[in-house]
Motif scaffolding. Structure first.
Motif, PDB file in Angstrom:
ATOM      1  N   SER A  70       0.841  -1.207   0.000  1.00  0.00           N
ATOM      2  CA  SER A  70       0.000   0.000   0.000  1.00  0.00           C
ATOM      3  C   SER A  70       0.869   1.247   0.000  1.00  0.00           C
ATOM      4  N   ASN A  71       1.988   1.215   0.716  1.00  0.00           N
ATOM      5  CA  ASN A  71       2.929   2.340   0.697  1.00  0.00           C
ATOM      6  C   ASN A  71       3.545   2.512  -0.678  1.00  0.00           C
ATOM      7  N   LEU A  72       3.898   1.397  -1.299  1.00  0.00           N
ATOM      8  CA  LEU A  72       4.566   1.442  -2.599  1.00  0.00           C
ATOM      9  C   LEU A  72       3.666   2.070  -3.667  1.00  0.00           C
ATOM     10  N   LYS A  73       2.401   1.675  -3.719  1.00  0.00           N
ATOM     11  CA  LYS A  73       1.515   2.203  -4.761  1.00  0.00           C
ATOM     12  C   LYS A  73       1.145   3.660  -4.502  1.00  0.00           C
ATOM     13  N   ASN A  74       1.294   4.121  -3.242  1.00  0.00           N
ATOM     14  CA  ASN A  74       1.073   5.536  -2.948  1.00  0.00           C
ATOM     15  C   ASN A  74       2.275   6.390  -3.346  1.00  0.00           C
ATOM     16  N   LEU A  78       2.823   3.167 -12.170  1.00  0.00           N
ATOM     17  CA  LEU A  78       3.501   2.706 -13.378  1.00  0.00           C
ATOM     18  C   LEU A  78       2.621   2.762 -14.616  1.00  0.00           C
ATOM     19  N   ASP A  79       1.404   3.266 -14.486  1.00  0.00           N
ATOM     20  CA  ASP A  79       0.515   3.432 -15.647  1.00  0.00           C
ATOM     21  C   ASP A  79       0.245   2.086 -16.323  1.00  0.00           C
ATOM     22  N   LEU A  80      -0.073   1.067 -15.490  1.00  0.00           N
ATOM     23  CA  LEU A  80      -0.312  -0.270 -16.021  1.00  0.00           C
ATOM     24  C   LEU A  80      -1.793  -0.562 -16.252  1.00  0.00           C
ATOM     25  N   HIS A  81      -2.654   0.377 -15.872  1.00  0.00           N
ATOM     26  CA  HIS A  81      -4.083   0.146 -16.052  1.00  0.00           C
ATOM     27  C   HIS A  81      -4.723   1.365 -16.709  1.00  0.00           C
ATOM     28  N   ALA A  82      -5.896   1.165 -17.250  1.00  0.00           N
ATOM     29  CA  ALA A  82      -6.602   2.248 -17.939  1.00  0.00           C
ATOM     30  C   ALA A  82      -6.998   3.343 -16.952  1.00  0.00           C
ATOM     31  N   LYS A  83      -6.795   4.587 -17.337  1.00  0.00           N
ATOM     32  CA  LYS A  83      -7.121   5.710 -16.477  1.00  0.00           C
ATOM     33  C   LYS A  83      -8.616   6.049 -16.587  1.00  0.00           C
ATOM     34  N   GLU A 302      -3.013   8.248  -7.092  1.00  0.00           N
ATOM     35  CA  GLU A 302      -3.120   6.803  -7.249  1.00  0.00           C
ATOM     36  C   GLU A 302      -4.159   6.442  -8.315  1.00  0.00           C
ATOM     37  N   GLU A 303      -5.184   7.283  -8.446  1.00  0.00           N
ATOM     38  CA  GLU A 303      -6.241   7.023  -9.417  1.00  0.00           C
ATOM     39  C   GLU A 303      -5.760   7.259 -10.856  1.00  0.00           C
ATOM     40  N   SER A 304      -4.996   8.330 -11.064  1.00  0.00           N
ATOM     41  CA  SER A 304      -4.663   8.664 -12.462  1.00  0.00           C
ATOM     42  C   SER A 304      -3.306   9.339 -12.632  1.00  0.00           C
ATOM     43  N   GLY A 305      -2.424   9.194 -11.644  1.00  0.00           N
ATOM     44  CA  GLY A 305      -1.096   9.787 -11.752  1.00  0.00           C
ATOM     45  C   GLY A 305      -0.097   8.855 -12.411  1.00  0.00           C
ATOM     46  N   ARG A 306       1.115   9.376 -12.627  1.00  0.00           N
ATOM     47  CA  ARG A 306       2.184   8.588 -13.230  1.00  0.00           C
ATOM     48  C   ARG A 306       3.502   8.901 -12.540  1.00  0.00           C
ATOM     49  N   GLY A 307       4.382   7.897 -12.485  1.00  0.00           N
ATOM     50  CA  GLY A 307       5.710   8.115 -11.922  1.00  0.00           C
ATOM     51  C   GLY A 307       5.693   8.201 -10.404  1.00  0.00           C
ATOM     52  N   PHE A 308       6.631   8.990  -9.866  1.00  0.00           N
ATOM     53  CA  PHE A 308       6.778   9.109  -8.417  1.00  0.00           C
ATOM     54  C   PHE A 308       5.862  10.182  -7.825  1.00  0.00           C
TER      55      PHE A 308
END
Length: 357
Positions: A70-74, A78-83, A302-308
Motif C-alpha cells: 500500500s505504501n509502494l503504490k502511494n 507505473l501506468d499499467l491500467h486504464a485511467k 493513485e487514481e490517475s497519476g504517473r511516476g513518483f
C-alpha cells in the motif's frame, strides 16, 4: 550479505509501521517513514542480488516489500491500467499549490516568479483553486495578490483565513477560490500558536453540495543551512550539533503535525457532504499524516497519476508531500504535477466528477 539484508528489511518494516503509529506516541518511527523510498530501493537491490545468484534469501526482502505494498503504490504509479474517463460536461478541475507567499521574500532570486505563478493559474484555469502560504497586501504596491487573482479568474467566490496580520493591511494565511457558489465557510483552528491552518468551504455544484478542505500542516522547519552544515561540517562536533538540530526540528514538527491531523481527520469523518481534501501535508505517503487523512478517501495520484508524483522542489528528491484526496462518491482523472520552478512546492491538479447524488 544476509545479515545486512536482515538490517535493511528490518528498517523497511519500521518505515511501513510509520503509517500507523502516531509520532505523538513514537516520533522516531516517523524518520523511517520519510526514508521509505530509499530503504525500499536498498531492499530491491538485495532482492535482485539474491535472484542473480539463485538464492532463496530473496524471499526476505520480497516479503517485506509486499507487506508494504500500500505504501509502494502511494509512492509510485507505473501506468499499467486504464485511467478513468470523465464526462466533460460534469467534470471540474481542482488545482492545489503552496505558492510560498508568491515569492514575497525573493527566495527564487528571480524577478518574474510571482508573475509566472499568476500566468500558470490563468493558463490552468481551475474551477477550484486551493492556495497554501497565501499572502496579500491592500497597501503595498504590486502585492495585492487577492485582487490580482480575482481579476484573473473573474469569479467572486473566495474563502480566505489568516494566521498573521500586520499593520491591518498585510495578511498571511490560506485561501480557496471557487467558480461555484460558496454556501458555507469554516475554519479549523489548532489549540496552539502556529502559522498552520485548515479551512473548509461548502460549494454548490448544480443540485449537489461538496465540501472542500484546504490544509497546511506543521512543517519540520528545516533550513537550507541545516542541510549544508550537515553535509560540509568543519569538524565532528559541528556535524553532531547539526544532526541534533535536525532531529529536534523533525521531532517537534512531527508531533505537532500528528495532533493537527487528528483534529482535521475527525472533522472530515463528520462531514455531511462528499469531501475533497487539498493541501500541503508536509509528510510523505509513508506517514501517519497521510494514512490518517486518507482513511476512506481516494488519492487522485493513485487514481490517475504517473511516476513518483514528487511535489517538493527542494534538496530532498522524490519527496511527495502535497496531495489531492477525494471522497469515493467522486471520480478523478488527469492528475498531474507541474514541475515548474516557482516555489519550494510544485502545483498539482486533477479533474473530478461527482458520480452520484
Amino acid at each position: 550479505m544476509f545479515f545486512l539484508n536482515i538490517v535493511a528489511a528490518s528498517l523497511l518494516l519500521v518505515s511501513v509501521l510509520a503509517s500507523y503509529v502516531s509520532p505523538a506516541v513514537a516520533w522516531i518511527i516517523a524518520l523511517f517513514g520519510i526514508a521509505y523510498p530509499y530503504i525500499l530501493v536498498l531492499n530491491i537491490l538485495f532482492l535482485l542480488y539474491w535472484l542473480i545468484i539463485r538464492d532463496k534469501a530473496f524471499l526476505l526482502s520480497l516479503a517485506i516489500i509486499l507487506l508494504g505494498y500500500s505504501n509502494l503504490k502511494n509512492q509510485l504509479q507505473l501506468d499499467l491500467h486504464a485511467k478513468p474517463k470523465l464526462d466533460p460536461e460534469k467534470a471540474f478541475k481542482v488545482l492545489s499549490f503552496n505558492t510560498r507567499l508568491f515569492d514575497l521574500y525573493e527566495w527564487s532570486k528571480k524577478t518574474d516568479t510571482k508573475k509566472r505563478i499568476f500566468e500558470l493559474i490563468q493558463a490552468e484555469d481551475p474551477e477550484i483553486l486551493c492556495i497554501q502560504e497565501f499572502y496579500t497586501s491592500s497597501t503595498r504596491p504590486g502585492f495585492d495578490n487577492l485582487e490580482t487573482l480575482k481579476n484573473i479568474r473573474k469569479k467572486p467566490f473566495v474563502h480566505m483565513a489568516y494566521t498573521d496580520t500586520k499593520r491591518g493591511s498585510d495578511f498571511w494565511g490560506i485561501a480557496t477560490f471557487s467558480n461555484f457558489p460558496i454556501v458555507r465557510k469554516g475554519n479549523i483552528l489548532f489549540n496552539e500558536t502556529t502559522n498552520n491552518l485548515c479551512i473548509y468551504t461548502d460549494i454548490k455544484i448544480n443540485d449537489d453540495t461538496i465540501r472542500i478542505y484546504n490544509a497546511h500542516f506543521q512543517s519540520n522547519r528545516l533550513q537550507r543551512e541545516d542541510y549544508e552544515f550537515l553535509g560540509n561540517p568543519k569538524n565532528k562536533k559541528e556535524k553532531w550539533l547539526a544532526s541534533r538540530n535536525i532531529l529536534y526540528r523533525i521531532k517537534t514538527g512531527s508531533i505537532k503535525r500528528s495532533k493537527q491531523v487528528d483534529v482535521v481527520a475527525a472533522h472530515i469523518e463528520n462531514s455531511p457532504y462528499p469531501v475533497i481534501l487539498c493541501g500541503d501535508f508536509n509528510d510523505p505517503p509513508s506517514s501517519y499524516t497521510y494514512n490518517r487523512l486518507r482513511n476512506n478517501l481516494k488519492d487522485a495520484f493513485e487514481e490517475s497519476g504517473r511516476g513518483f508524483g514528487n511535489t517538493y522542489n527542494g534538496l530532498i528528491p522524490l519527496l511527495r508531500i502535497d496531495y489531492i484526496l477525494h471522497d469515493k462518491k467522486l471520480k478523478s482523472a488527469d492528475f498531474k504535477v507541474m514541475e515548474e520552478d516557482l516555489s519550494d512546492h510544485y502545483p498539482l491538479s486533477c479533474r473530478l466528477q461527482l458520480t452520484g447524488k
